[in-house]
Design a protein around this motif. Structure first.
Motif, short mmCIF file in Angstrom:
data_model
loop_
_atom_site.label_atom_id
_atom_site.label_comp_id
_atom_site.label_asym_id
_atom_site.label_seq_id
_atom_site.Cartn_x
_atom_site.Cartn_y
_atom_site.Cartn_z
N LEU A 42 26.42 -6.74 13.04
CA LEU A 42 27.23 -5.89 11.99
C LEU A 42 26.23 -5.11 11.11
N GLU A 43 25.09 -5.70 10.52
CA GLU A 43 24.21 -4.85 9.54
C GLU A 43 23.79 -3.59 10.32
N SER A 45 25.43 -1.89 12.34
CA SER A 45 26.51 -0.71 12.96
C SER A 45 26.35 0.70 12.67
N SER A 47 28.58 2.72 11.39
CA SER A 47 29.49 2.99 10.18
C SER A 47 29.48 1.70 9.53
N PRO A 48 28.32 1.33 8.68
CA PRO A 48 28.32 0.19 7.80
C PRO A 48 29.23 0.15 6.84
N HIS A 49 29.69 1.30 6.23
CA HIS A 49 30.85 1.28 5.12
C HIS A 49 32.03 1.06 5.58
N LEU A 50 32.53 1.11 6.88
CA LEU A 50 33.68 0.86 7.28
C LEU A 50 33.86 -0.64 7.39
N GLY A 51 35.16 -1.26 7.06
CA GLY A 51 35.62 -2.51 7.05
C GLY A 51 35.25 -3.38 5.95
N GLY A 52 34.87 -2.63 4.75
CA GLY A 52 34.57 -3.31 3.75
C GLY A 52 35.71 -3.66 2.89
N SER A 53 36.90 -2.94 2.95
CA SER A 53 37.75 -3.31 2.52
C SER A 53 38.96 -3.11 3.01
#
Length: 58
Positions: A42-43, A45, A47-53
């Protein structure tokens, strides 16, 4: 029940308990490794900014 039979039964119970502990230890180690691998995946990935909210609308 004679002493020899009781001794054998207790010995068998002890062996079963030790085996159960070993199996549990192995499964716990595997679960820990899988969790660490999931966190690492997960770290890193794409697009690490996706799925944060999550946006919720009624």
């Amino acid at each position: 029940m004679d002493i020899a039979a009781l001794s054998m039964a207790m010995s068998q119970v002890a062996v079963r308990q030790q085996a159960s502990k070993q199996v549990l230890s192995i499964s716990m180690d595997q679960a820990k490794q899988q969790g660490e691998q999931m966190a690492k995946m997960l770290e890193t990935s794409a697009s690490p900014h996706l799925g944060g909210s999550i946006d919720l609308r009624a």
